[in-house]
Design a protein around this motif. Sequence first.
Motif, mmCIF file in Angstrom:
data_model
loop_
_atom_site.group_PDB
_atom_site.id
_atom_site.type_symbol
_atom_site.label_atom_id
_atom_site.label_comp_id
_atom_site.label_asym_id
_atom_site.label_seq_id
_atom_site.Cartn_x
_atom_site.Cartn_y
_atom_site.Cartn_z
ATOM 1 N N ASP B 159 0.677 -1.261 0.034
ATOM 2 C CA ASP B 159 -0.071 0.004 0.093
ATOM 3 C C ASP B 159 0.737 1.357 0.022
ATOM 4 O O ASP B 159 0.585 2.129 -0.715
ATOM 5 C CB ASP B 159 -0.969 -0.064 1.052
ATOM 6 N N ALA B 160 1.867 1.290 0.701
ATOM 7 C CA ALA B 160 2.781 2.662 1.051
ATOM 8 C C ALA B 160 3.182 2.745 -0.611
ATOM 9 O O ALA B 160 3.847 3.732 -0.855
ATOM 10 C CB ALA B 160 3.711 2.291 1.888
ATOM 11 N N ALA B 161 3.912 1.591 -0.999
ATOM 12 C CA ALA B 161 4.626 1.690 -2.181
ATOM 13 C C ALA B 161 3.537 2.422 -3.439
ATOM 14 O O ALA B 161 3.878 3.169 -4.428
ATOM 15 C CB ALA B 161 5.108 0.331 -2.945
ATOM 16 N N PRO B 188 1.775 5.458 9.082
ATOM 17 C CA PRO B 188 1.634 4.171 9.296
ATOM 18 C C PRO B 188 1.275 3.898 11.018
ATOM 19 O O PRO B 188 1.594 4.543 11.643
ATOM 20 C CB PRO B 188 3.186 3.665 9.008
ATOM 21 N N THR B 189 0.676 2.650 10.807
ATOM 22 C CA THR B 189 0.281 2.135 12.044
ATOM 23 C C THR B 189 1.430 1.156 12.587
ATOM 24 O O THR B 189 1.520 0.353 12.114
ATOM 25 C CB THR B 189 -0.839 1.569 12.206
ATOM 26 N N PRO B 190 2.147 1.594 13.700
ATOM 27 C CA PRO B 190 3.025 0.646 14.223
ATOM 28 C C PRO B 190 2.371 -0.517 14.896
ATOM 29 O O PRO B 190 1.474 -0.267 15.677
ATOM 30 C CB PRO B 190 4.091 1.572 15.024
ATOM 31 N N ASP B 259 5.768 -0.075 4.679
ATOM 32 C CA ASP B 259 4.324 -0.701 5.146
ATOM 33 C C ASP B 259 4.515 -0.508 6.722
ATOM 34 O O ASP B 259 3.339 -0.731 7.411
ATOM 35 C CB ASP B 259 4.266 -2.031 4.499
ATOM 36 N N TYR B 260 5.508 -0.913 7.157
ATOM 37 C CA TYR B 260 5.704 -1.088 8.692
ATOM 38 C C TYR B 260 4.593 -1.987 9.203
ATOM 39 O O TYR B 260 4.313 -1.869 10.418
ATOM 40 C CB TYR B 260 5.506 0.290 9.491
#
Lengths: 318, 318
Positions: B159-161, B188-190, B259-260
């Motif tokens: 998703d981040a890409a 992002p949600t860690p 993406d974490y």
Amino acid sequence: MTSEFDLIRRYFTRPASRTVLGVGDDAALVRVAAGRELAVSTDMLLAGRHFLFEDDPFALGHKALAVNLSDMAAMGATPRWALLSIALPEVNERWLSRFTEGWFALADQQGVALIGGDTTKGPLTLSVTIMGEVAKGQALRRSGAKVGDEIWVSGTLGDAALALAYLQRRIQIAPHDAAVLLPRLHAPTPQVKLGQKLLGLAHSAIDISDGLLADLGHILELSGVGAQICVAALPVSENVRGYLHDEVARNAVLAGGDDYELCFTAPAKQHDAIVRMGRRLKLPLTCIGEITRQRKLVVLDENNHPLTLKEQGFDHFA
Amino acid sequence: MTSEFDLIRRYFTRPASRTVLGVGDDAALVRVAAGRELAVSTDMLLAGRHFLFEDDPFALGHKALAVNLSDMAAMGATPRWALLSIALPEVNERWLSRFTEGWFALADQQGVALIGGDTTKGPLTLSVTIMGEVAKGQALRRSGAKVGDEIWVSGTLGDAALALAYLQRRIQIAPHDAAVLLPRLHAPTPQVKLGQKLLGLAHSAIDISDGLLADLGHILELSGVGAQICVAALPVSENVRGYLHDEVARNAVLAGGDDYELCFTAPAKQHDAIVRMGRRLKLPLTCIGEITRQRKLVVLDENNHPLTLKEQGFDHFA
């Protein structure tokens, strides 16, 4: 092509003492000894602001660690672990090799393990985090000064300011004097041992990075006290005395930064113990004044007249 | 004129929980609970490389802390304390105010105290050090994977890409989809809670910051094992599936960074416990393959044929 991981392996990975898990995982793991608390501090150094890009990378490796060790010294903490993040415009292995040699020479001497960090491409920037141990409740704080405390400084002051003036060609200095002077700026000695020995003796401490007046000012503000110090008592090196006119020397000593000596306050009854301890450490310790009730900082000149103070130190956004 | 000390007081000084001494001295002081060890990690983020100067400072404040929390998550540690160093080209109080709002919104939610840092003038740079606690000997390491372990990932990948491709105008995305997608890159949600719950269940873990193949590769290398994963099993969001052609989507999922999410390995007998735990956390957990004895990473396509892999992730000096 050298990858980030190769660089980390080659230059930044050494066996880490007193460490459960060092470089190479998502985080490092360390154990703080029973009865101790963790002191932690961080500093960011930028080329062009805190050092010059063309500075000797060996000295820079030393200094990046030294200024952080100085914060541990000011708490009386025993430094144990460090993290080093570094942005580099390009992979320069010669530079990295010298830089890490300078770092590890001091780190090994002080028993500090490099346990983590980050490397990236960008304008030359160093960010160091240092962690140390100190007995619970014993750390030297800026807020502990008491009325009647004597005020002390270690070593001599103003040398780093003089060295900077020399490098900026604002003053000429004979080569054999410069050889003594320049390391005071490029390779400061953090007073780690002194800080540890002050536990139980001193009420407060700070390291002198922004200038004596500014840093002593932090102690006064956080302790809710004032101080009176005597210019005549300030410890000045042969170089500062010899190369600077009286008033310029006084400014260098009062407001020059980067000396990384300690300023501390201690009850007068500890005077002799502190003098003896300085002798044992072969480190000049000079009593320069005392803590007062009235919340201002008074500096007396050689004739015991209060000085009017302008330069009070260095502000990074001024 | 706003001084460095005013800035620190105004924006970076908040009451710090579980902290003996916070911002304002030479070092902070913290106590690590009995039976715990300290996990510590650091990241440096540069404008123009890790984020854009014009990025929303609120989101940047969140992200600077989130990527560090993600390292704590990957160890199974409970994050407690952070240090933040920041270089700024100029004092921009509006920017600082929004940045620290973003930081503290996440920090307060996660119970992380800001206990130190540094501010200086320079090219916009952030350096964060995070510290957390984990039960002695229990931390999740990259080196713990065992032959036969199942390999899991949390959430969805790529998703981040995709969000980055959208921001770079390499792809068009409908506004209502972009609204879902962009926070995956910017905020992002860690997976901190997941990391903690994996203690005692998982053998190894890493957070996916450089791409699944690269990060799983670290586990394999440090554990001395190999892996076989199935493309068909990889968790892919509606957006990645909908907006990218199959092969591009596959690359985004296998090699896209940022993406974490967590990638972890666990013995097969824990399969059901992990599925239940994911349901309780309302977090998709997907088994994507298994750890093998042969030290290579095999990726099977939809027809169970091994893929030839080119992009293996992101190297900061490549």
